[in-house]
Design a protein around this motif. Sequence first.
Motif, mmCIF file in Angstrom:
data_model
loop_
_atom_site.group_PDB
_atom_site.id
_atom_site.type_symbol
_atom_site.label_atom_id
_atom_site.label_comp_id
_atom_site.label_asym_id
_atom_site.label_seq_id
_atom_site.Cartn_x
_atom_site.Cartn_y
_atom_site.Cartn_z
ATOM 1 N N LYS A 262 35.987 39.226 50.518
ATOM 2 C CA LYS A 262 36.154 37.720 50.769
ATOM 3 C C LYS A 262 34.622 37.066 50.091
ATOM 4 O O LYS A 262 34.670 36.038 49.527
ATOM 5 C CB LYS A 262 36.309 37.426 52.205
ATOM 6 C CG LYS A 262 36.261 35.969 52.361
ATOM 7 C CD LYS A 262 36.970 35.650 53.733
ATOM 8 C CE LYS A 262 37.007 34.241 54.154
ATOM 9 N NZ LYS A 262 37.610 33.889 55.325
ATOM 10 N N LYS A 263 33.709 37.961 50.551
ATOM 11 C CA LYS A 263 32.264 37.499 49.911
ATOM 12 C C LYS A 263 32.022 37.426 48.341
ATOM 13 O O LYS A 263 31.892 36.508 47.806
ATOM 14 C CB LYS A 263 31.199 38.508 50.581
ATOM 15 C CG LYS A 263 30.920 38.275 52.300
ATOM 16 C CD LYS A 263 30.006 38.971 52.552
ATOM 17 C CE LYS A 263 29.574 38.664 53.843
ATOM 18 N NZ LYS A 263 30.350 39.367 54.997
ATOM 19 N N ALA A 264 32.814 38.498 47.774
ATOM 20 C CA ALA A 264 32.746 38.573 46.373
ATOM 21 C C ALA A 264 33.667 37.223 45.958
ATOM 22 O O ALA A 264 32.986 36.524 44.852
ATOM 23 C CB ALA A 264 33.323 39.682 45.898
ATOM 24 N N LEU A 265 34.832 37.000 46.368
ATOM 25 C CA LEU A 265 35.590 35.667 45.819
ATOM 26 C C LEU A 265 34.864 34.457 46.265
ATOM 27 O O LEU A 265 34.672 33.491 45.245
ATOM 28 C CB LEU A 265 36.935 35.795 46.657
ATOM 29 C CG LEU A 265 37.938 36.644 46.389
ATOM 30 C CD1 LEU A 265 38.878 36.843 47.748
ATOM 31 C CD2 LEU A 265 38.459 36.567 45.023
ATOM 32 N N THR A 266 34.137 34.248 47.352
ATOM 33 C CA THR A 266 33.469 33.354 47.850
ATOM 34 C C THR A 266 32.168 33.002 46.789
ATOM 35 O O THR A 266 32.033 31.789 46.197
ATOM 36 C CB THR A 266 32.936 33.306 49.119
ATOM 37 O OG1 THR A 266 33.873 33.633 49.965
ATOM 38 C CG2 THR A 266 32.372 32.095 49.709
ATOM 39 N N THR A 378 40.837 46.588 43.953
ATOM 40 C CA THR A 378 39.496 47.212 43.631
ATOM 41 C C THR A 378 38.367 46.042 43.444
ATOM 42 O O THR A 378 39.056 44.819 43.485
ATOM 43 C CB THR A 378 39.556 47.906 42.354
ATOM 44 O OG1 THR A 378 39.992 46.913 41.347
ATOM 45 C CG2 THR A 378 40.657 49.003 42.207
ATOM 46 N N ASP A 379 37.308 46.406 43.527
ATOM 47 C CA ASP A 379 36.245 45.408 43.091
ATOM 48 C C ASP A 379 36.435 44.637 41.634
ATOM 49 O O ASP A 379 36.268 43.320 41.774
ATOM 50 C CB ASP A 379 34.842 45.995 43.100
ATOM 51 C CG ASP A 379 34.336 46.434 44.350
ATOM 52 O OD1 ASP A 379 34.787 46.189 45.411
ATOM 53 O OD2 ASP A 379 33.382 47.169 44.353
ATOM 54 N N GLU A 380 37.152 45.211 40.862
ATOM 55 C CA GLU A 380 37.427 44.670 39.605
ATOM 56 C C GLU A 380 38.677 43.670 39.613
ATOM 57 O O GLU A 380 38.518 42.543 39.031
ATOM 58 C CB GLU A 380 37.872 45.881 38.255
ATOM 59 C CG GLU A 380 36.676 46.919 37.867
ATOM 60 C CD GLU A 380 36.335 47.777 39.166
ATOM 61 O OE1 GLU A 380 37.094 48.302 39.548
ATOM 62 O OE2 GLU A 380 34.927 47.948 39.429
ATOM 63 N N ASP A 381 39.530 44.101 40.424
ATOM 64 C CA ASP A 381 40.554 43.242 40.864
ATOM 65 C C ASP A 381 39.939 41.931 41.336
ATOM 66 O O ASP A 381 40.455 40.889 40.965
ATOM 67 C CB ASP A 381 41.329 43.648 41.835
ATOM 68 C CG ASP A 381 42.328 44.789 41.289
ATOM 69 O OD1 ASP A 381 42.469 45.259 40.161
ATOM 70 O OD2 ASP A 381 42.765 45.617 42.506
ATOM 71 N N VAL A 382 39.077 42.180 42.162
ATOM 72 C CA VAL A 382 38.535 40.762 42.889
ATOM 73 C C VAL A 382 37.663 39.807 42.023
ATOM 74 O O VAL A 382 38.104 38.598 41.920
ATOM 75 C CB VAL A 382 37.826 41.284 43.961
ATOM 76 C CG1 VAL A 382 36.991 40.137 44.704
ATOM 77 C CG2 VAL A 382 38.609 42.153 45.240
ATOM 78 N N VAL A 383 37.065 40.533 40.895
ATOM 79 C CA VAL A 383 36.271 39.785 40.134
ATOM 80 C C VAL A 383 37.500 38.980 39.057
ATOM 81 O O VAL A 383 37.111 37.549 38.878
ATOM 82 C CB VAL A 383 35.302 40.388 39.420
ATOM 83 C CG1 VAL A 383 34.697 39.757 38.229
ATOM 84 C CG2 VAL A 383 34.312 41.164 40.254
ATOM 85 N N ALA A 384 38.262 39.715 38.519
ATOM 86 C CA ALA A 384 39.232 38.950 37.848
ATOM 87 C C ALA A 384 39.938 37.957 38.602
ATOM 88 O O ALA A 384 40.276 37.080 37.846
ATOM 89 C CB ALA A 384 40.190 40.193 37.277
ATOM 90 N N LEU A 385 40.479 38.180 39.786
ATOM 91 C CA LEU A 385 41.135 37.111 40.750
ATOM 92 C C LEU A 385 40.226 35.996 40.824
ATOM 93 O O LEU A 385 40.755 34.757 40.546
ATOM 94 C CB LEU A 385 41.457 37.746 41.731
ATOM 95 C CG LEU A 385 42.707 38.199 42.146
ATOM 96 C CD1 LEU A 385 42.949 39.023 43.436
ATOM 97 C CD2 LEU A 385 43.819 37.124 42.066
ATOM 98 N N ALA A 386 38.868 35.878 41.101
ATOM 99 C CA ALA A 386 38.198 34.758 41.441
ATOM 100 C C ALA A 386 38.215 34.071 40.122
ATOM 101 O O ALA A 386 38.043 32.953 40.068
ATOM 102 C CB ALA A 386 36.713 35.480 41.852
#
Length: 403
Positions: A262-266, A378-386
Motif C-alpha cells: 500500500k505504501k508503494a502504491l500510494t 511481488t514488488d514488481e507487480d506493485v510498481v507496474a500496477l501503480a
Amino acid sequence: MPGTELFGSEERKEINDVLETGMLFRYNNDQQRNGIWKAREFEAEVRKITGAKYAHAVSNGSAAIAIALASAGIGAGDEVICPPFTFIASIEAVLWIGAIPVFAEIDETLCLSAEGIRNAITPKTKGVCLVHMCGTMADMDGIMAVVREHNLILVEDAGQAFGASYKGTSVGLFGKTGSFSFDFFKIATAGEGGIFITNDEATYKIADAYSDHGHNHVGNNRGMEQHPVLGFNYRISELHAAVGLAQTRKVPHIREVNNKHKKALTEILSQTEGITFAHLSDPDGDSATFLNFFLPDTETAKRTVDEMNKAGIGGFNYWFLNMYHFINQWDHLKTMQTASKLPAQVFGMSQDYTTLELPKSQEVIGRLISFGIRCTWTDEDVVALANNIATCAKKAMQVAVMA
Ligand SMILES: *Cc1c(COP(=O)(O)O)cnc(C)c1O
C-alpha cells in the motif's frame, strides 16, 4: 481477499484434526474430542491479535454485530446512529435486534465522522454502530469525545478491519462491544464465521449465552446448565473455527506485506496530480486490505474505473457498481420491504429514508475508488500496477479537461 490467497496445508491440518475426532460441535464430549477445541483456540488467537480480554466465535459477522448490539444493551425502539456506507449487514443487525437505524454523515476516513454523529443525535439516541470500512479505522479520538459527552453506547462493526488498530488499540475495543467477520472476502476467512469481542466480563457472559440459546456454558455438560437470558443459535462449527484459526495466524504476515504494498502504491500514485487518498486516522494501524483513493469528481472517478477495467486491473467505485455497500443501493431499506413486520416499523421510523439527504457522504463515495491489495503480489507487480492505475487516472482526467 488476502487470507484466501494463502489457503494451504495449515488450514488442512486444522480441519483434519477435527475430522479425526468427528467432533464438529464446539461444546461437550470432552473425552471423544481428544483435546481438540478449535473454536476455543480460534478465540484465543483473536484475543492475542486484538488484545481483547474476551472473544467469542459465532456463525458469521452479521450475527456477531447483532450479538454486539444486544449484549451492549441496545434493543427495541432505541435509535442507533449508523453510516450510509457499510455492508448492509450492519443496518440489518440494528433492525433485527429491534432498534431503529438513523443515518449520519461519513467523511474522508470512509467512516462516520464525529461531526456526523453529533448532528444525528436526538433524545431517543441510545448508541452508535460505528463501521470501520475498507480495512482502516475511524477517527477514534473525535468519536470517543462525542460518545462520552452524550453518554452513548458505542458498538463497533469491524467486520472489514480485523488486524487494524488506532494508536495501538485494536478496532472493536473502543466501544462496549465489537465484531469481526471471517467470511470469504475478509483479511482472514473461516469460510463463514464471526467474532464478538469485549473487555467487559458481564457483557461477554451475556453474549456467550445469547449466541447459544441462553446456555451459560458453566460446567462440563452444555445443555443441562443455567440459562440467564433468552438467545438464539449463532454457534460456529469446529470445522469453520479450524479454518479461522489457521487463517488468523497468518494475519500479522498479511498486514505487513499489504502495508508495504500500500505504501508503494500510494507513493507512486501521489505523484499524479488530482489523485488524493482516503484519510488514515492512524497510518500505522492500517490493515491495508484496500487502497482507497479519490479523483476530483464523480464523473472522473467513473471514467477512471472504466479505464482500469479496460486495462484489466480491477478496482471499483461503490457509487456506480451495485456493490450493496452504499445507501443509494438500498431501495428495499428505503421503502422497508421486509419479510415480516420489524419492531422499527411498529415504533415508527425516525427518518424518512426515501427523502434523506447525506450530501457529504455522497460526495465522498462518488469520488472514491477502492482497490483490493493482494499479499501474493511481488514488488514488481506493485510498481507496474501503480503506473497502470496512474495512466488510467490521467486518461480520465484528460477527458475532463477537454470537455
Ligand atoms: C462482511 C461484513 C459484514 C458481514 O459479515 P458476514 O460474516 O458476511 O455475515 C458486516 N459488516 C461489514 C462492515 C462487513 O464488511
